[in-house]
Design a protein around this motif. Sequence first.
Motif, PDB file in Angstrom:
ATOM      1  N   CYS A 115       7.240   6.591  -3.010  1.00 64.29           N
ATOM      2  CA  CYS A 115       6.978   7.980  -2.443  1.00 64.29           C
ATOM      3  C   CYS A 115       5.769   7.963  -1.669  1.00 64.29           C
ATOM      4  N   ALA A 116       4.767   7.343  -2.095  1.00 65.16           N
ATOM      5  CA  ALA A 116       3.330   7.085  -1.304  1.00 65.16           C
ATOM      6  C   ALA A 116       3.868   6.355   0.057  1.00 65.16           C
ATOM      7  N   PHE A 117       4.734   5.431   0.065  1.00 64.33           N
ATOM      8  CA  PHE A 117       4.880   4.858   1.317  1.00 64.33           C
ATOM      9  C   PHE A 117       5.785   5.889   2.286  1.00 64.33           C
ATOM     10  N   LYS A 118       6.535   6.693   1.558  1.00 61.22           N
ATOM     11  CA  LYS A 118       7.431   7.893   2.236  1.00 61.22           C
ATOM     12  C   LYS A 118       6.420   8.810   2.845  1.00 61.22           C
ATOM     13  N   GLU A 119       5.335   9.216   2.335  1.00 59.97           N
ATOM     14  CA  GLU A 119       4.205  10.141   2.776  1.00 59.97           C
ATOM     15  C   GLU A 119       3.574   9.366   3.682  1.00 59.97           C
ATOM     16  N   LEU A 120       3.262   8.347   3.656  1.00 60.72           N
ATOM     17  CA  LEU A 120       2.625   7.507   5.037  1.00 60.72           C
ATOM     18  C   LEU A 120       3.418   6.858   6.228  1.00 60.72           C
ATOM     19  N   TYR A 121       4.825   7.174   5.978  1.00 63.14           N
ATOM     20  CA  TYR A 121       5.649   6.299   6.792  1.00 63.14           C
ATOM     21  C   TYR A 121       5.753   6.991   8.311  1.00 63.14           C
ATOM     22  N   PRO A 122       5.310   8.199   8.644  1.00 61.43           N
ATOM     23  CA  PRO A 122       4.971   8.465  10.049  1.00 61.43           C
ATOM     24  C   PRO A 122       4.065   7.669  10.580  1.00 61.43           C
ATOM     25  N   ASP A 123       2.967   7.343   9.718  1.00 64.46           N
ATOM     26  CA  ASP A 123       1.832   6.531  10.476  1.00 64.46           C
ATOM     27  C   ASP A 123       2.204   5.341  10.504  1.00 64.46           C
ATOM     28  N   PHE A 124       2.827   4.515   9.767  1.00 66.02           N
ATOM     29  CA  PHE A 124       3.202   3.463   9.744  1.00 66.02           C
ATOM     30  C   PHE A 124       4.333   3.242  11.228  1.00 66.02           C
TER      31      PHE A 124
ATOM     32  N   VAL B 167      -0.597  -5.538  -6.990  1.00 70.29           N
ATOM     33  CA  VAL B 167      -1.038  -4.128  -6.420  1.00 70.29           C
ATOM     34  C   VAL B 167      -1.067  -2.980  -7.172  1.00 70.29           C
ATOM     35  N   LYS B 168      -1.614  -1.825  -6.948  1.00 66.07           N
ATOM     36  CA  LYS B 168      -1.419  -0.774  -7.687  1.00 66.07           C
ATOM     37  C   LYS B 168      -0.277   0.189  -7.068  1.00 66.07           C
ATOM     38  N   PRO B 169       0.562   0.644  -7.682  1.00 61.87           N
ATOM     39  CA  PRO B 169       1.595   1.406  -6.954  1.00 61.87           C
ATOM     40  C   PRO B 169       1.305   2.734  -6.142  1.00 61.87           C
ATOM     41  N   GLN B 170       0.252   3.357  -6.484  1.00 61.27           N
ATOM     42  CA  GLN B 170      -0.302   4.540  -5.596  1.00 61.27           C
ATOM     43  C   GLN B 170      -1.056   3.981  -4.630  1.00 61.27           C
ATOM     44  N   GLN B 171      -2.058   3.231  -4.727  1.00 62.59           N
ATOM     45  CA  GLN B 171      -2.985   2.797  -3.795  1.00 62.59           C
ATOM     46  C   GLN B 171      -2.263   1.863  -2.631  1.00 62.59           C
ATOM     47  N   ASN B 172      -1.327   1.180  -2.835  1.00 63.14           N
ATOM     48  CA  ASN B 172      -0.903   0.167  -2.160  1.00 63.14           C
ATOM     49  C   ASN B 172      -0.447   0.688  -0.742  1.00 63.14           C
ATOM     50  N   PRO B 173       0.343   1.705  -0.637  1.00 64.10           N
ATOM     51  CA  PRO B 173       0.600   2.013   0.745  1.00 64.10           C
ATOM     52  C   PRO B 173      -0.437   2.312   1.541  1.00 64.10           C
ATOM     53  N   GLU B 174      -1.360   3.210   1.015  1.00 59.87           N
ATOM     54  CA  GLU B 174      -2.662   3.393   1.706  1.00 59.87           C
ATOM     55  C   GLU B 174      -3.456   1.991   2.368  1.00 59.87           C
ATOM     56  N   GLN B 175      -3.488   1.319   1.442  1.00 56.47           N
ATOM     57  CA  GLN B 175      -4.213  -0.061   1.703  1.00 56.47           C
ATOM     58  C   GLN B 175      -3.541  -1.011   2.667  1.00 56.47           C
ATOM     59  N   MET B 176      -2.147  -0.951   2.672  1.00 56.41           N
ATOM     60  CA  MET B 176      -1.273  -1.556   3.876  1.00 56.41           C
ATOM     61  C   MET B 176      -1.455  -0.944   5.108  1.00 56.41           C
ATOM     62  N   LEU B 177      -1.615   0.478   5.044  1.00 53.72           N
ATOM     63  CA  LEU B 177      -1.738   1.236   6.372  1.00 53.72           C
ATOM     64  C   LEU B 177      -2.988   0.861   6.927  1.00 53.72           C
ATOM     65  N   LYS B 178      -4.055   0.747   6.295  1.00 52.60           N
ATOM     66  CA  LYS B 178      -5.297   0.214   6.628  1.00 52.60           C
ATOM     67  C   LYS B 178      -5.277  -1.194   7.228  1.00 52.60           C
ATOM     68  N   LEU B 179      -4.652  -2.017   6.512  1.00 55.47           N
ATOM     69  CA  LEU B 179      -4.445  -3.513   7.154  1.00 55.47           C
ATOM     70  C   LEU B 179      -3.775  -3.462   8.359  1.00 55.47           C
ATOM     71  N   VAL B 180      -2.789  -2.620   8.585  1.00 57.85           N
ATOM     72  CA  VAL B 180      -1.938  -2.419   9.756  1.00 57.85           C
ATOM     73  C   VAL B 180      -2.865  -1.754  10.862  1.00 57.85           C
ATOM     74  N   GLU B 181      -3.653  -0.966  10.744  1.00 60.27           N
ATOM     75  CA  GLU B 181      -4.730  -0.403  11.491  1.00 60.27           C
ATOM     76  C   GLU B 181      -5.766  -1.418  12.183  1.00 60.27           C
ATOM     77  N   ASP B 182      -6.184  -2.203  11.207  1.00 66.23           N
ATOM     78  CA  ASP B 182      -7.094  -3.369  11.442  1.00 66.23           C
ATOM     79  C   ASP B 182      -6.310  -4.386  12.260  1.00 66.23           C
ATOM     80  N   LEU B 183      -5.049  -4.436  12.392  1.00 61.81           N
ATOM     81  CA  LEU B 183      -4.745  -5.677  13.087  1.00 61.81           C
ATOM     82  C   LEU B 183      -4.819  -5.685  14.760  1.00 61.81           C
TER      83      LEU B 183
END
Length: 153
Positions: free
Chosen positions: A49-58, A137-153
């Motif tokens: 669900c956290a990945f779902k919330e951030l999906y538009p950002d991905f 990884v922590k389930p709740q924080q992992n999607p946000e953590q991944m979005l930050k990594l994607v943004e830093d690429l």
Amino acid sequence: MLEVGTKAPDFTLQDQDGKDVSLSDFKGKKVILYFYPKDNTSGCTKQACAFKELYPDFMEKDAIVLGVSKDSVASHKKFQEKYQLPFELLSDPEHKVIEQYDVWKEKSMYGKKYIGIVRSTYLIDEEGNIEKALEKVKPQQNPEQMLKLVEDL
């Protein structure tokens, strides 16, 4: 975990609709490949669900999210529909890809040891190389953590 900088092993698995999906289908895009233990459990639901919330950002960052577990195609279909997940869930009942990505390991719960999926996430670049590999990884924080990594690429 597989080493950062190496080529991500290609694979073909069935998604929640029974359609074959290969990693190579996404060449030219960033791929967040996350491995999770089981559909409809509290941690896995929070993560999905956290990945779902951030999906538009991905999507905005031209990144694809793929979830992998050993659950069946039918289980994935129910899980996806129940939570309206906008990304593909891939079924690996023989855990071939799970083992290939080195996330099938000994775990322990309440002092009892067993073999299962260690919640892990890979960030794969547009060329199919492993950019980041995160284990336990922590389930709740992992999607946000991944979005930050994607943004830093």
